[in-house]
Design a protein around this motif. Structure first.
Motif, short mmCIF file in Angstrom:
data_model
loop_
_atom_site.label_atom_id
_atom_site.label_comp_id
_atom_site.label_asym_id
_atom_site.label_seq_id
_atom_site.Cartn_x
_atom_site.Cartn_y
_atom_site.Cartn_z
N LEU A 101 0.81 -1.20 0.00
CA LEU A 101 0.00 0.00 0.00
C LEU A 101 0.85 1.26 0.00
O LEU A 101 0.38 2.33 -0.41
CB LEU A 101 -0.92 0.02 1.22
CG LEU A 101 -2.10 -0.96 1.23
CD1 LEU A 101 -2.91 -0.75 2.49
CD2 LEU A 101 -2.96 -0.79 0.00
N ASP A 102 2.08 1.17 0.48
CA ASP A 102 2.96 2.33 0.49
C ASP A 102 3.25 2.84 -0.92
O ASP A 102 3.63 4.00 -1.09
CB ASP A 102 4.28 1.98 1.18
CG ASP A 102 4.05 1.48 2.59
OD1 ASP A 102 3.73 2.31 3.46
OD2 ASP A 102 4.17 0.26 2.82
N PHE A 103 3.07 2.00 -1.91
CA PHE A 103 3.22 2.42 -3.31
C PHE A 103 1.88 2.56 -4.01
O PHE A 103 1.75 3.34 -4.95
CB PHE A 103 4.10 1.41 -4.07
CG PHE A 103 5.47 1.26 -3.51
CD1 PHE A 103 6.43 2.25 -3.68
CD2 PHE A 103 5.82 0.14 -2.79
CE1 PHE A 103 7.70 2.12 -3.15
CE2 PHE A 103 7.09 0.00 -2.25
CZ PHE A 103 8.03 0.99 -2.43
N LEU A 104 0.89 1.79 -3.56
CA LEU A 104 -0.41 1.83 -4.24
C LEU A 104 -1.10 3.18 -4.02
O LEU A 104 -1.63 3.76 -4.97
CB LEU A 104 -1.29 0.69 -3.71
CG LEU A 104 -2.73 0.65 -4.25
CD1 LEU A 104 -2.74 0.51 -5.75
CD2 LEU A 104 -3.50 -0.48 -3.60
N VAL A 310 8.66 10.15 -3.74
CA VAL A 310 9.22 10.55 -2.44
C VAL A 310 8.28 10.12 -1.31
O VAL A 310 8.73 9.57 -0.28
CB VAL A 310 9.47 12.07 -2.40
CG1 VAL A 310 9.84 12.51 -1.00
CG2 VAL A 310 10.56 12.45 -3.38
N ALA A 311 6.99 10.35 -1.49
CA ALA A 311 6.03 9.94 -0.46
C ALA A 311 6.02 8.43 -0.28
O ALA A 311 6.05 7.92 0.86
CB ALA A 311 4.63 10.44 -0.83
N GLY A 312 6.01 7.70 -1.39
CA GLY A 312 6.02 6.25 -1.29
C GLY A 312 7.29 5.71 -0.69
O GLY A 312 7.27 4.76 0.10
N GLN A 479 -1.09 14.91 -0.50
CA GLN A 479 -2.20 13.97 -0.48
C GLN A 479 -1.71 12.55 -0.21
O GLN A 479 -2.35 11.79 0.54
CB GLN A 479 -2.96 14.01 -1.80
CG GLN A 479 -4.16 13.08 -1.84
CD GLN A 479 -4.87 13.15 -3.19
OE1 GLN A 479 -4.62 14.03 -3.99
NE2 GLN A 479 -5.74 12.18 -3.44
N SER A 480 -0.56 12.19 -0.78
CA SER A 480 -0.02 10.84 -0.57
C SER A 480 0.40 10.64 0.87
O SER A 480 0.06 9.63 1.50
CB SER A 480 1.16 10.60 -1.51
OG SER A 480 0.78 10.70 -2.86
N LEU A 481 1.13 11.61 1.43
CA LEU A 481 1.60 11.47 2.80
C LEU A 481 0.44 11.44 3.80
O LEU A 481 0.44 10.64 4.74
CB LEU A 481 2.55 12.61 3.15
CG LEU A 481 3.95 12.57 2.54
CD1 LEU A 481 4.80 13.71 3.08
CD2 LEU A 481 4.64 11.23 2.84
N LEU A 482 -0.55 12.30 3.58
CA LEU A 482 -1.65 12.40 4.54
C LEU A 482 -2.65 11.26 4.43
O LEU A 482 -3.53 11.13 5.28
CB LEU A 482 -2.36 13.75 4.35
CG LEU A 482 -1.53 14.98 4.71
CD1 LEU A 482 -2.30 16.25 4.39
CD2 LEU A 482 -1.12 14.96 6.18
N THR A 483 -2.56 10.46 3.37
CA THR A 483 -3.44 9.30 3.24
C THR A 483 -2.69 7.98 3.44
O THR A 483 -3.26 6.92 3.22
CB THR A 483 -4.11 9.29 1.86
OG1 THR A 483 -3.12 9.39 0.84
CG2 THR A 483 -5.10 10.42 1.73
N LEU A 484 -1.42 8.05 3.87
CA LEU A 484 -0.63 6.85 4.17
C LEU A 484 -0.64 6.63 5.68
O LEU A 484 0.05 7.34 6.42
CB LEU A 484 0.80 7.00 3.66
CG LEU A 484 1.00 6.83 2.15
CD1 LEU A 484 2.36 7.33 1.72
CD2 LEU A 484 0.81 5.37 1.75
N PRO A 485 -1.41 5.68 6.19
CA PRO A 485 -1.52 5.51 7.64
C PRO A 485 -0.20 5.19 8.32
O PRO A 485 0.06 5.65 9.43
CB PRO A 485 -2.52 4.35 7.79
CG PRO A 485 -3.24 4.28 6.49
CD PRO A 485 -2.27 4.74 5.45
N VAL A 486 0.66 4.38 7.66
CA VAL A 486 1.91 3.98 8.30
C VAL A 486 2.84 5.18 8.47
O VAL A 486 3.46 5.35 9.53
CB VAL A 486 2.59 2.87 7.47
CG1 VAL A 486 3.97 2.54 8.04
CG2 VAL A 486 1.72 1.62 7.46
#
Length: 588
Positions: A101-104, A310-312, A479-486
């Motif tokens: 999910l970190d990439f999805l 970068v976010a992933g 958006q990517s960072l704020l929607t990545l729970p981990v």
């Protein structure tokens, strides 16, 4: 020598319990101990099936059905290479590398910005009537994977990963591992919703085979059923589903069909477009042999792909560190040292770089469900994951064989993910016991961290239009960072732990009398069955290379094993931290 001889005598039908008072508890957690050949093959195939569940989620969501088999073969091939490197020169833990999910989530944000659709909402937002096809989706996804690999490599080479993990106490690891397990619940439910009956059957079989059979089966039979619980459950449910599909009683769909009621062209450019040769494969037939060669078109490093990468990469680095903790805990091994963490992150980065450059649209990091299988199967042999890496290479060069994995029903994949990820949650809960549970500081930090890490990413996922800076790359990054729970829970838990005042005993820490270093009680109180050298030290040839004078400088020094351990614990020091068992027994 005696340990090696004991390992060689292992057979499928002769297993000895670790504890005579608990005959149902079968454990073979020595990373250097090889099971018998047939059992090793079965355990390796089990790891491949678990990895295929992550591939089904990630690849099916991003790629059209017509290209799925070959993309899956690419992902499996580079997962196999990275897995072999991880077990040889990386962290040395028995881990499989896979997309996650970190990439999805960043990839969906990237595709959403390309097409103007609400892909990132995953079926919960209204789609436009006429979606606009993106220009080069595969190339930008590959560019995202390359950037993510560079970030992972940088985190490993600079030593940032090992340093951060060394400063994570029980109150950082507990919410991190819990959210790591909870982060997949929506996706697992989405896959199970394809057919809840098949998913329920797979879950029941997994629980019965791994937990209940010891009460009425003899030891050797239970040992095999527990070790191969995932493999047996998948095969039985797969067979039942195949029969029902053949009889016309079951209708199965794909992830993309569940995401929306109509198939749109926003994920992958249509074959009829002028630039389709740069994006998708032109051959409709699936060959038996197709060695993954470099793609004709280079990855596209746009501002959007760099931001998503970068976010992933940051989230994948945090996720991999958490997986190291889970694997070490389940193996009853010492906490992963900094040099092993850094080497593991470097291998993760090399795997993402290689997969992105050679044609795969996603990066790689340590697989959470494969690490949790150690707890289900009670088998953590390094030779098993190495054999699984070889199987992944074989599947990667044969899209026809990879197509067989694509026929596994999505409901079964959802069941596998749902059961395996629960062990990450349970491992996180075990860390709460090492801190002061009655402390108001700890109660607030834990509750606030866990709740916000579940609520805020979901809110930002449902309100993606809230983030609008006018710069698309910045929007995708935020958006990517704020929607990545981990990522969210890792940063929030680390920040609160080191900013809210509290005593060492409150935080589950202790100061070593000799070196004055602050150590975690979770690491001191764990009963280790290995020495750190046996688990984490690379082979002698790799050690000699790392000892070269040119690799003793920055940044390569972060991946070297220090010549002298910073902290050496003796038996009296460790026993002084725990109550005397005999004294407790006598007092009772």
């Amino acid at each position: 020598m005696e340990k090696t001889d004991r390992c060689k005598k292992l057979s499928i039908f002769k297993e000895k319990p670790l504890d005579p008072e608990r005959p149902g508890r079968i454990e073979n957690l020595d990373v250097n101990c090889s099971p018998s050949l047939l059992l090793n093959i079965a355990l390796a195939l089990q790891h491949v099936l678990v990895l295929s569940s992550l591939c089904a989620l990630v690849v099916d969501t991003l790629i059209q059905e017509v290209d799925k088999e070959r993309i899956v073969a690419y992902v499996l091939f580079y997962s196999g290479i990275s897995t072999l490197l991880q077990s040889w020169i990386g962290s040395r833990l028995p881990l499989i590398l896979a997309p996650s999910l970190d990439f999805l989530i960043p990839a969906l944000a990237l595709l959403s910005s390309q097409s103007g659709t609400a892909v990132s909402c995953r079926g919960q937002c209204t789609e436009p009537e006429e979606p606009v096809a993106p220009a080069h989706p595969i190339r930008e996804l590959r560019g995202m994977a390359v950037v993510a690999g560079m970030v992972q490599l940088a985190v490993g080479l600079t030593g940032l990963g090992g340093f951060a993990l060394g400063h994570c106490g029980p109150l950082v690891l507990a919410p991190l591992l819990c959210i790591l397990g909870f982060s997949i619940y929506r996706e697992a439910a989405l896959l199970c919703s394809d057919h809840w009956g098949m998913a329920a059957l797979a879950v029941v079989l997994l629980v019965v085979l791994s937990q209940h059979l010891h009460s009425f089966l003899r030891l050797s039979v239970f040992s095999i059923c527990r070790r191969l619980s995932v493999l047996l459950s998948v095969m039985v449910t797969w067979g039942v589903c195949a029969v029902l599909v053949h009889m016309g009683h079951v209708h199965l769909t794909s992830v993309t069909q569940m995401l929306s009621t109509k198939r749109n062209t926003s994920f992958i450019q249509s074959r009829n477009s002028p630039n389709s040769s740069d994006v998708v494969f032109s051959n409709d037939s699936v060959p038996w042999l197709d060695f993954p060669l470099p793609a004709s078109a280079l990855p596209l490093l746009s501002g959007r792909s760099i931001a998503a990468g970068v976010a992933g990469g940051l989230s994948a680095s945090i996720s991999s560190l958490a997986v190291y903790v889970v694997a070490a805990r389940l193996l009853k091994a010492p906490v992963t040292p900094a040099h092993a963490c850094n080497r593991g992150l470097c291998v993760d980065g090399l795997g993402s770089l290689l997969s992105g450059l050679m044609g795969a649209p996603v990066g790689l990091c340590s697989s959470v469900p494969n690490a949790c299988v150690i707890g289900l199967s009670q088998s953590g042999s390094r030779s098993t994951v190495q054999l699984a890496g070889v199987f992944l290479l074989i599947l990667g060069v044969s899209p026809q064989l990879a197509q067989m994995l694509c026929t596994v029903p999505l409901a079964i994949h959802g069941a596998v993910l749902a059961v395996t990820y629960t062990l990450a949650v349970a491992t996180g809960i075990t860390y709460f016991q090492h801190a002061d549970g009655d402390s108001g500081r700890n109660i607030f930090n834990i509750g606030f961290t866990v709740f916000m890490s579940l609520a805020l990413p979901r809110w930002f996922r449902l309100h993606s239009s809230f983030i609008h800076t006018g710069v698309p790359s910045v929007d995708i990054f935020l958006q990517s960072l704020l929607t990545l729970p981990v990522f969210f829970v890792g940063v929030l838990a680390f920040f609160l732990e080191h900013t809210v005042s509290g005593t060492l005993s409150e935080r589950g820490l202790v100061r070593h009398e000799g070196t004055k270093k602050i150590l975690s009680l979770a690491n001191l109180q764990q009963g280790y069955s290995h020495s750190p050298d046996a688990v984490y030290d690379p082979p002698p040839p790799v050690m000699k290379v790392l000892d070269l004078s040119c690799l003793r400088t920055v940044p390569f020094c972060a991946c070297r094993n220090p010549p002298v351990e910073d902290v050496s614990l003796t038996v009296p020091e460790m026993s002084s931290l725990l109550p005397d068992k005999d004294a407790c027994d006598s007092s009772g």
